[in-house]
Design an enzyme around this catalytic site. Sequence first.
Site, short mmCIF file in Angstrom:
data_model
loop_
_atom_site.label_atom_id
_atom_site.label_comp_id
_atom_site.label_asym_id
_atom_site.label_seq_id
_atom_site.Cartn_x
_atom_site.Cartn_y
_atom_site.Cartn_z
NE ARG A 65 1.50 -5.31 11.01
CZ ARG A 65 2.93 -5.04 10.03
NH1 ARG A 65 3.86 -5.60 10.60
NH2 ARG A 65 2.69 -4.27 9.29
NE ARG A 97 -4.85 -1.65 9.78
CZ ARG A 97 -3.80 -1.04 9.18
NH1 ARG A 97 -3.89 -0.08 8.45
NH2 ARG A 97 -2.83 -1.88 9.15
CE LYS A 136 -2.15 -1.21 3.86
NZ LYS A 136 -1.45 -2.49 4.07
NE ARG A 148 7.59 -2.37 6.37
CZ ARG A 148 6.30 -2.60 6.50
NH1 ARG A 148 5.76 -1.94 5.58
NH2 ARG A 148 5.59 -3.18 7.41
NE ARG A 156 5.61 -0.70 9.98
CZ ARG A 156 4.61 -0.71 9.37
NH1 ARG A 156 4.67 0.02 8.24
NH2 ARG A 156 3.68 -1.26 9.64
P1 AP5 Z 1 4.98 -1.71 1.93
O1 AP5 Z 1 4.49 -0.73 0.72
O2 AP5 Z 1 5.47 -0.99 3.01
O3 AP5 Z 1 3.55 -2.14 2.27
P2 AP5 Z 1 2.18 -1.82 3.04
O4 AP5 Z 1 1.00 -2.58 2.60
O5 AP5 Z 1 2.41 -0.61 3.29
O6 AP5 Z 1 2.41 -2.62 4.52
P3 AP5 Z 1 2.29 -2.16 5.88
O7 AP5 Z 1 3.01 -3.03 7.00
O8 AP5 Z 1 2.62 -0.48 6.12
O9 AP5 Z 1 0.95 -2.06 6.15
P4 AP5 Z 1 -0.03 -2.11 7.65
O10 AP5 Z 1 -1.43 -1.92 7.14
O11 AP5 Z 1 0.24 -3.34 8.38
O12 AP5 Z 1 0.47 -1.05 8.38
P5 AP5 Z 1 0.16 0.42 8.80
O13 AP5 Z 1 1.42 1.26 8.73
O14 AP5 Z 1 -0.81 0.88 7.75
O15 AP5 Z 1 5.81 -2.96 1.35
C1 AP5 Z 1 6.14 -4.06 2.24
C2 AP5 Z 1 7.51 -4.36 1.73
O16 AP5 Z 1 7.65 -4.64 0.40
C3 AP5 Z 1 8.41 -3.15 1.61
O17 AP5 Z 1 9.76 -3.41 1.85
C4 AP5 Z 1 8.53 -2.90 0.09
O18 AP5 Z 1 9.76 -2.18 -0.27
C5 AP5 Z 1 8.40 -4.11 -0.53
N1 AP5 Z 1 7.24 -4.05 -1.59
C6 AP5 Z 1 6.24 -3.78 -1.98
N2 AP5 Z 1 5.89 -3.94 -3.13
C7 AP5 Z 1 6.78 -4.29 -3.92
C8 AP5 Z 1 6.93 -4.94 -5.40
N3 AP5 Z 1 5.83 -4.80 -6.18
N4 AP5 Z 1 7.71 -5.45 -5.56
C9 AP5 Z 1 9.02 -5.51 -4.62
N5 AP5 Z 1 9.07 -5.23 -3.44
C10 AP5 Z 1 7.83 -4.55 -2.94
O19 AP5 Z 1 -0.40 0.25 10.22
C11 AP5 Z 1 0.52 0.10 11.34
C12 AP5 Z 1 -0.33 -0.15 12.50
O20 AP5 Z 1 -0.92 1.25 12.85
C13 AP5 Z 1 -1.28 -0.97 12.47
O21 AP5 Z 1 -0.96 -2.14 12.98
C14 AP5 Z 1 -2.37 -0.52 13.71
O22 AP5 Z 1 -1.80 -0.70 14.98
C15 AP5 Z 1 -2.08 1.00 13.42
N6 AP5 Z 1 -2.93 1.50 12.42
C16 AP5 Z 1 -2.85 2.14 11.22
N7 AP5 Z 1 -3.73 2.15 10.60
C17 AP5 Z 1 -5.14 2.20 11.48
C18 AP5 Z 1 -6.51 2.00 11.44
N8 AP5 Z 1 -7.13 2.55 10.35
N9 AP5 Z 1 -7.20 1.68 12.19
C19 AP5 Z 1 -6.72 1.26 13.48
N10 AP5 Z 1 -5.31 0.95 13.70
C20 AP5 Z 1 -4.69 1.59 12.68
MG MG Z 2 2.69 1.09 4.84
#
Ligand code: AP5
Ligand code: MG
Length: 218
Positions: free
Chosen positions: A171, A88, A13, A127, A160
């Site tokens: 997660r 979410r 994402k 990552r 992270r």
């Molecule tokens: P990346 O792009 O970083 O993936 P992502 O989908 O953004 O993954 P996240 O771990 O950030 O998602 P998440 O939903 O768990 O975390 P968030 O920060 O929202 O890609 C991952 C890796 O793959 C990277 O190393 C990248 O380089 C590589 N990659 C990607 N695409 C690629 C490709 N095509 N080819 C090669 N490599 C590739 O949330 C974190 C925490 O915050 C949650 O657990 C929760 O506690 C809280 N939180 C956030 N939002 C909410 C909400 N709405 N409600 C409640 N709690 C929330």
């Molecule tokens: Mg992310």
Amino acid sequence: MRIILLGEPGAGKGTYSAEMVKKYGIPQISTGDMLRAAVKAGTTLGRQAQEFMKKGELVPDSVVIGLIRERIQQSDATQGFILDGFPRTVPQAESLEKTLEGMGITLSTVLKIEVSKALLLKRLTGRRVCPNCGATYNIDTMRPQKEGICDKCGKELVQRPDDRPETIENRLTIYQKDTAPLIEFYEKKGLLKRVDCEGEYEEVLERLFSALEKTARV
Ligand code: AP5
Ligand code: MG
């Protein structure tokens, strides 16, 4: 364009949002990034959120709903936005609907990023992020020019805290329980588009952009 990127932890994402920001000039709104910034700044909100985030649990709906409501009304979001990591839960999606309705606007599309579990695990464990500017890398697929160092600001890269194996599993389980119901929620509204995001990076991008360009509601 008002886009939601829906997908498991590690689906890409954040990575694809950055490409969309470049192409469309609209802001990425990531609740994860906003919460991590609050944690880093040591605000009351940050201290509360950290307890949930380090275990891989969701921060309470009321907290993130308030953050988003305020953020999407800011001036840089008038031409559109990319929501990354929000909504979410179904209550978050319902609240977003009400907020947008109140603003007299609608969503353009919800892109569901589809990636296998094996790839998610590989991406999350590989990552690395810059604690200073937030840039994201991967030790397998998106290496920085100099190992362990951010290309953009020269700081040392870190993992992270929620990318540790035990937290990753939690997660993914929480995603299935609380977030996966949004697939049906948006499917019923005719807004959901599934995009296969496995394969060569450039090809995946092309698929995502072509899905966006076919979006009826702009
Ligand atoms: P990346 O792009 O970083 O993936 P992502 O989908 O953004 O993954 P996240 O771990 O950030 O998602 P998440 O939903 O768990 O975390 P968030 O920060 O929202 O890609 C991952 C890796 O793959 C990277 O190393 C990248 O380089 C590589 N990659 C990607 N695409 C690629 C490709 N095509 N080819 C090669 N490599 C590739 O949330 C974190 C925490 O915050 C949650 O657990 C929760 O506690 C809280 N939180 C956030 N939002 C909410 C909400 N709405 N409600 C409640 N709690 C929330
Ligand atoms: Mg992310």
